[in-house]
Design an enzyme around this catalytic site. Structure first.
Site, short mmCIF file in Angstrom:
data_model
loop_
_atom_site.label_atom_id
_atom_site.label_comp_id
_atom_site.label_asym_id
_atom_site.label_seq_id
_atom_site.Cartn_x
_atom_site.Cartn_y
_atom_site.Cartn_z
N HIS A 177 3.14 11.65 -5.49
CA HIS A 177 1.72 11.49 -5.38
C HIS A 177 1.06 10.32 -5.89
O HIS A 177 1.11 9.98 -7.08
CB HIS A 177 0.95 12.84 -5.62
CG HIS A 177 1.62 14.01 -4.99
ND1 HIS A 177 2.45 14.74 -5.95
CD2 HIS A 177 1.07 14.76 -4.23
CE1 HIS A 177 2.86 15.91 -5.34
NE2 HIS A 177 1.79 15.81 -4.34
N ASP A 189 0.02 11.08 -9.36
CA ASP A 189 1.13 11.39 -10.47
C ASP A 189 1.59 10.15 -11.44
O ASP A 189 1.80 10.37 -12.50
CB ASP A 189 2.51 11.62 -9.55
CG ASP A 189 2.67 13.02 -8.68
OD1 ASP A 189 1.57 13.73 -8.90
OD2 ASP A 189 3.47 13.02 -8.03
C1 XLS Z 1 3.14 22.26 -2.78
C2 XLS Z 1 3.97 21.05 -1.93
C3 XLS Z 1 3.58 19.70 -2.61
C4 XLS Z 1 4.09 18.86 -1.35
C5 XLS Z 1 3.47 17.44 -1.59
O1 XLS Z 1 3.15 23.41 -2.83
O2 XLS Z 1 5.14 21.43 -2.24
O3 XLS Z 1 4.40 19.47 -3.69
O4 XLS Z 1 5.52 18.72 -1.37
O5 XLS Z 1 2.17 17.25 -1.76
#
Ligand code: XLS
Ligand code: CA
Ligand code: CA
Length: 438
Positions: A99, A102
């Site tokens: 993300h 991140d």
């Molecule tokens: C959350 C999601 C997230 C997505 C990406 O539950 O899994 O991590 O994969 O934003």
């Protein structure tokens, strides 16, 4: 500089007792003429691996990582990228996902935040070039900051819609800059807590408007990656709009967006939706929208999104069965959206978790290939529906009949013959395939 005091992880075969080695994942081994490493396009999730520290609802983090000693947020961000490069090289994983938030700290304004991001993306790009690490997908975090309290594209506040749009614009740009092969939309807080304060129709229309603006922008800047939507039924909101594969497809078709998106299907989200993982994969596959997967597993007794590493061979076998039948996932892949347990706080646990997941998918791949090679399930299904190959069944399939004709055909038959569905026989076949590759 070596950050992680662990040697490169090698394939050492199933008899090995070394926890830091692969027992089944042998990247060079060929299945149906293709290397395991190409079938299993593994990816490391940046957030769980380099940001998670074991914090839960009841307590602070338990994990102390080598990068924690850096106090300057930008220095720390770079060290985590070094760790990503070293970690993926040592594991032999060729992809990662992230993300926007991140990898770089937020500033006071979006302009400042974007500046931080640009500096880190430059560094990341250079490190990716040196190491050969590739980006499976990028995405935007539209859920952590309190401004997204009412959602992002579905917020009641138009300023938040604008902020989210600007953030996604930038996230698509950096994904393109890093040659990302896909871009994911997971609807962070796109859903509702109560219908009493919610204009569902407007929110859904706005979500579609948002996605279509993203499609336009990608086209405008020449981003060629695949757009993926990741379904999830609940968490953080009570009802997430992208509930499951069928909901997402119905939504895309309602707004004429279906040709621009495929799905990124997560195992734990399938469980939360009350489906098996292979149900979600099958539904996406038969609709031509199986794009990529988030590999993990939940806990059937807990009922929340625990994001555990996948260790259930039965589930990976049935998942790989769908993936092989799909002709693979490329340009998608298998992203470990999984975190080590709070009590697994040692650095080596990060490696062991990924090794467990990779070995479990390797076993699943081999068992699924065996199922397809033996053909017993395919044969059974073929035979089960054989009444549609001729006579009245063929007429139904060909659209060459009417209610009157069907009535005429059946009205005087005294008995209809059905055959057994043989579920237990088929379950033994799956067990045998798994046992044969262990
Ligand atoms: C959350 C999601 C997230 C997505 C990406 O539950 O899994 O991590 O994969 O934003
Ligand atoms: Ca996910
Ligand atoms: Ca999850």
């Amino acid at each position: 500089m070596e950050l992680l005091n662990i040697k490169k992880i090698e394939y050492s075969g199933k008899e090995s007792k070394n926890p830091l080695s692969f027992k089944y994942y042998n990247p060079e081994e060929e299945i149906f003429g293709t290397k395991m490493s190409e079938h299993l396009r593994f990816s490391v999730a940046f957030w769980h691996t380099f940001n998670a520290n074991g914090t839960d609802m009841f307590g602070i983090g338990t994990m102390i990582r080598p990068w924690d000693k850096y106090t300057d947020p930008m220095d720390k961000a770079k060290v985590k990228i070094d760790a990503l490069i070293e970690f993926t090289e040592k594991l032999g994983v060729k992809y990662f996902c992230f993300h926007d938030r991140d990898i770089a700290p937020e500033g006071k304004t979006l302009r400042e935040t974007n500046k931080n991001l640009d500096l880190i993306v430059d560094y990341l790009k250079q490190r990716m070039k040196e190491s050969g690490l590739k980006l499976l997908w990028g995405t935007a975090n539209l859920f952590s900051n309190p401004r997204f309290v009412h959602g992002a594209a579905t917020s009641c506040n138009a300023d938040v819609f604008a902020y989210a749009a600007a953030q996604v614009k930038k996230a698509i740009e950096i994904t393109k800059e890093l040659d990302g092969e896909n871009y994911v939309f997971w609807g962070g807080r796109e859903g509702y807590e109560t219908l009493l304060n919610t204009d569902m129709e407007l929110e859904l229309d706005n979500l579609a408007r948002f996605l279509s603006l993203a499609v336009d922008y990608a086209k405008k800047i020449g981003f060629k990656g695949q757009f993926l939507i990741e379904p999830k039924p609940m968490e953080p909101t009570k009802h997430q709009y992208d509930f499951d594969s069928a909901h997402v497809l119905a939504f895309l078709r309602r707004y004429g967006l279906e040709k621009h998106f495929k799905l990124n299907i997560e195992a734990n989200h399938a469980t939360l939706a009350g489906h098996t993982f292979n149900h979600e994969l099958r539904y996406a596959r038969i609709n031509g929208v199986l794009g990529s997967i988030d590999a993990n597993q939940g806990d059937l007794f807990l009922g929340w999104d625990t994001d555990q590493f996948p260790t259930d061979i039965y589930a990976t076998t049935l998942a790989m069965y769908e993936i092989l039948k799909n002709g693979g996932l490329a340009p998608g892949g298998i992203n470990f959206d999984a975190k080590v347990r709070r009590a697994s706080f040692e650095l080596e646990d990060l490696f062991i978790g990924h090794i467990a997941g990779m070995d479990t998918f390797a076993l699943g791949l081999k068992a699924a290939a065996k199922l397809i090679e033996d053909g017993l399930i395919d044969e059974f299904i073929e035979e089960r529906y054989s009444s549609y190959k001729e006579g009245i069944g063929k007429k139904i399939i060909d659209g060459d009949t009417t209610f009157e004709e069907l009535e005429e055909y059946i009205i005087d038959k005294e008995e209809i013959q059905n055959k057994s569905g043989k579920q237990e026989y088929l379950e033994i076949i799956v067990n045998q395939a798994i046992i044969s590759v262990i």
